[in-house]
Design an enzyme around this catalytic site. Sequence first.
Site, short mmCIF file in Angstrom:
data_model
loop_
_atom_site.label_atom_id
_atom_site.label_comp_id
_atom_site.label_asym_id
_atom_site.label_seq_id
_atom_site.Cartn_x
_atom_site.Cartn_y
_atom_site.Cartn_z
N ASP A 69 0.85 -1.18 0.00
CA ASP A 69 0.00 0.00 0.00
C ASP A 69 0.89 1.24 0.00
OD1 ASP A 69 -2.81 1.13 0.37
OD2 ASP A 69 -1.74 2.09 2.02
N ILE A 70 0.53 2.22 -0.82
CA ILE A 70 1.31 3.45 -0.91
C ILE A 70 0.85 4.39 0.20
CG2 ILE A 70 2.01 5.38 -2.37
CD1 ILE A 70 1.30 3.67 -4.80
N ASP A 105 -4.67 2.44 -4.54
CA ASP A 105 -3.22 2.56 -4.47
C ASP A 105 -2.57 1.34 -3.82
OD1 ASP A 105 -4.11 2.94 -1.92
OD2 ASP A 105 -3.14 4.87 -1.59
#
Length: 406
Positions: A237-238, A281
Amino acid sequence: MVQNHLMRALLSRLVNAGIAGQSPHDTKHIRLANQISLLAMALALLAFTDPRIWGTRSLEVISITAVFVYAAVPLLASHGWHRLARIWLCVGSLAWIGADGVLMGADTEQHLFLIAVATAAWFLTPRRDRWMAAVVAVLCGAAMLAIDVYTPARMALRGAALPFETADKLTLYVVLQALAYYSVTQTARAEDELSLEQAKSETLLLNVLPRRIAELLKRDQGSIAERFDSATVLFADIVNFTQLSERTTATEVVQMLDQIFSRFDALADQHGLEKIKTIGDAYMVVGGVPEARADHASAVAKMSLDMLRVLRELEGPAFASLSLRIGIHSGPVVAGVIGKRKFAFDLWGDTVNTASRMESHGQPDRVHVSEATFELLKGQFTFEERGPTQIKGKGTLNTWFLSAPT
């Protein structure tokens, strides 16, 4: 009933002689040559019902020879001598019909069958051998013209001038050859365009599904589901991307995600892993599915470290504010395709849920792994023990942070 079945089986075998291992384009030419040879062999046998042949030794010998000539075409094809089979078929037909035309006389119009030979040659030959069809067309045209005009009986009656009916036949011959050539060239162009579109469709399909799963779907296997006893799932996950997207245009958001995920896709290919999907994302990848491999945990671990490196290498102030949180877990999974429209290849099971929890309970710029993954990787990588960690829905678990290969 049995005899009919055996006859159909024999005909099918003769028609399909030599097609094994051939491309679809070559297969159609081979089948057509075999079919024409069988039809011509039947016509050669049927010629014996013509009373004009009875008692004429030369015509009987020619017809018998023609039968053996045509019978040899599927035999040559079965040995892989496809070009020789086509030459044999065309030259044999030219010789048989030309000899019949000379011996039986131009008035019988037997030599007009040379039009069929020349026309068929265009459809018999693949693109690389089209010169052969042109040669056959010239030879058949010359033979037809010679038999129609330059026979003793007709020369005596008409002299050397080209009669009107011969000019009409020659015109018809040229028009038919031009139409045949146009037909095969347009067909080849359409096949090229179809092949190009099929290649595009294949590329799009392989961007959605693993190759083996795509092949199963193309064979209409119905529901596809498999269990894999050992696989490794990664979620990434960003961090801070949601806040960044609130002050960034939609186009810039998509471009940033494309730059990041395109590099992750390249890493998945490099490490032989299967990308499952992106969700906003977040990025999901698996090792050991759909092709089982013993080193799935190691391959996923190497990719996770490369993902951290790749994100740090991206230039620009926007990327500098981002970090990556990664979670990994190993265990059994169920993989399959869901949906009839906009279908997707996906994973299910507790292993997937635990990997997601490893990510959500991890830390930025670190790779958080479960005990199951740690047991598979210890000795190959260095770790930092995190100790007992409260994981939502799982209770207290021992987890580690992956550092680097040993």
